[in-house]
Scaffold this active site. Structure first.
Site, PDB file in Angstrom:
ATOM      1  N   ASP A 173       0.744  -1.221  -0.531  1.00 26.87           N
ATOM      2  CA  ASP A 173      -0.260   0.003   0.026  1.00 26.87           C
ATOM      3  C   ASP A 173       0.845   1.435  -0.347  1.00 26.87           C
ATOM      4  O   ASP A 173       1.354   1.253   0.931  1.00 26.87           O
ATOM      5  CB  ASP A 173      -1.301  -0.034   1.096  1.00 26.87           C
ATOM      6  N   HIS A 174       0.512   2.504  -1.054  1.00 21.04           N
ATOM      7  CA  HIS A 174       1.255   3.419  -1.387  1.00 21.04           C
ATOM      8  C   HIS A 174       2.527   2.977  -1.003  1.00 21.04           C
ATOM      9  O   HIS A 174       3.540   3.453   0.207  1.00 21.04           O
ATOM     10  CB  HIS A 174       1.219   4.553   0.080  1.00 21.04           C
ATOM     11  N   ASP A 227       2.915   4.114  -5.717  1.00 26.57           N
ATOM     12  CA  ASP A 227       2.302   5.983  -5.320  1.00 26.57           C
ATOM     13  C   ASP A 227       3.275   6.383  -5.784  1.00 26.57           C
ATOM     14  O   ASP A 227       4.424   7.704  -4.901  1.00 26.57           O
ATOM     15  CB  ASP A 227       2.025   5.879  -3.689  1.00 26.57           C
ATOM     16  N   GLU A 240      -1.821   5.826  -8.612  1.00 25.91           N
ATOM     17  CA  GLU A 240      -2.517   7.129  -8.066  1.00 25.91           C
ATOM     18  C   GLU A 240      -2.595   8.747  -9.182  1.00 25.91           C
ATOM     19  O   GLU A 240      -1.279   8.491  -8.971  1.00 25.91           O
ATOM     20  CB  GLU A 240      -2.446   7.055  -6.280  1.00 25.91           C
ATOM     21  N   SER A 247     -12.698   3.986   5.825  1.00 24.66           N
ATOM     22  CA  SER A 247     -13.128   4.453   7.163  1.00 24.66           C
ATOM     23  C   SER A 247     -13.571   5.574   7.633  1.00 24.66           C
ATOM     24  O   SER A 247     -12.891   6.482   7.318  1.00 24.66           O
ATOM     25  CB  SER A 247     -11.961   3.948   8.170  1.00 24.66           C
ATOM     26  N   ASN A 250      -7.729   0.549   7.204  1.00 23.98           N
ATOM     27  CA  ASN A 250      -6.810   0.731   7.937  1.00 23.98           C
ATOM     28  C   ASN A 250      -7.108   1.246   9.123  1.00 23.98           C
ATOM     29  O   ASN A 250      -8.051   0.337  10.493  1.00 23.98           O
ATOM     30  CB  ASN A 250      -5.695   1.685   7.434  1.00 23.98           C
TER      31      ASN A 250
END
Length: 293
Positions: free
Chosen positions: A85-86, A106, A136, A211, A232
């Site tokens: 992630d990222h 990213d 992204e 979230s 997350n």
């Protein structure tokens, strides 16, 4: 089905009007909780590590090995992708090398042309090894491993150019942010999402900062083309609340627990694990991916 690339099951979600969850892990217990939830709901899932979480857990190879071995030892039957992630450029390449099955490069903090060029390089390397790629455009609001974004709306032309690099799914800013949403948050820019998906018809869009977004907005975003939702903070809050409550009860009623060895971390962490599993299962239901394995 065990460990797989995410490309096929994310595309299936896009084509059939639901979304799969990308759930971040931070340790052994969280990984078990996510896997139990996915298996209980018979839902495909991406288990994600941020750069910071991977460092905390001992590195990308440790994370890859942990998830892979838990899938086997727990008898998990649903599709599971191991996702970065990222990730920065070097981190993305390292994850491809050590056995991640899906990565997010990213480059949103880079000039657009440099982001596109580096993404194309990552795609070529990743696809040669059967690894799916997320990228992204625009920036997602909030902070993720030191990258701070203001929550831009992704430019449509940039999104089209990014899709042309050969990526498998696209994270695009539509007013979403990482972390808790402030009271004055105006909500998702669903009108912009509709324009975005019209420009890249049928292409899977990723919603970061899942979230705290109201369920009705998430469901409408899925209807418009979101096929992956990242979670997350919600899991972190669930874990923290359950662990704090356990500690408060223990201190208030210590005599009641005498001899039960609740100082044992396996017992102390259990309520938090259960809370994370419950939070993940609830999100899977909202995303519509239950029984889609």
């Amino acid at each position: 089905m065990a460990i797989v690339s995410a490309e096929k099951f994310v595309q299936a979600a896009r084509e059939n009007g639901y979304a799969v969850g990308g759930f971040n892990t931070n340790n052994l217990e969280w990984t078990q909780a996510i896997l139990r939830a996915a298996e209980a709901k018979q839902a495909p899932v991406l288990i994600q590590t941020s750069m910071g979480a991977a460092k905390y857990m001992g590195g990308y190879k440790v994370c890859q090995s942990l998830i892979t071995n838990l899938v086997e030892s727990m008898g998990i039957t649903v599709p599971v992708a191991i996702h970065l992630d990222h990730g920065h450029y070097g981190d993305a390449l390292e994850c491809i090398e050590v056995g991640y099955t899906s990565i997010m490069f990213d480059g949103s903090h880079l000039p657009v042309e440099e982001n596109l060029a580096k993404t194309a390089e990552v795609v070529k390397i990743a696809h040669a090894k059967g690894v799916s790629v997320e990228a992204e455009v625009g920036t997602i609001g909030g902070e993720e491993d030191g990258i701070i974004g203001k929550g831009e709306l992704a430019p449509i032309e940039d999104a089209k150019a990014m899709v042309e690099t050969g990526i498998d799914f696209l994270a695009a800013g539509i007013g979403n942010i990482h972390g808790p949403y402030p009271e004055n948050w105006e909500g998702l820019a669903l009108d912009h999402l509709e324009k975005l998906t019209a420009a890249v018809p049928g292409f899977p869009i990723v919603l970061h900062g899942g979230s705290g977004i109201p369920d009705d907005q998430i469901k409408e975003a899925i209807r418009l083309g979101v096929a992956k939702v990242n979670v997350n903070t919600e899991s972190q809050i669930a874990f923290s609340n359950a662990t704090r409550e356990f500690a408060r009860n223990y201190e208030a009623n210590e005599a009641e627990y005498d001899g039960k060895k609740l100082f044992d971390p396996r017992k102390f962490l259990a309520p938090g694990m259960k809370a994370v599993q419950g939070a993940v299962e609830e999100r899977i239901d909202v995303f519509g991916s239950a029984n889609k394995a």
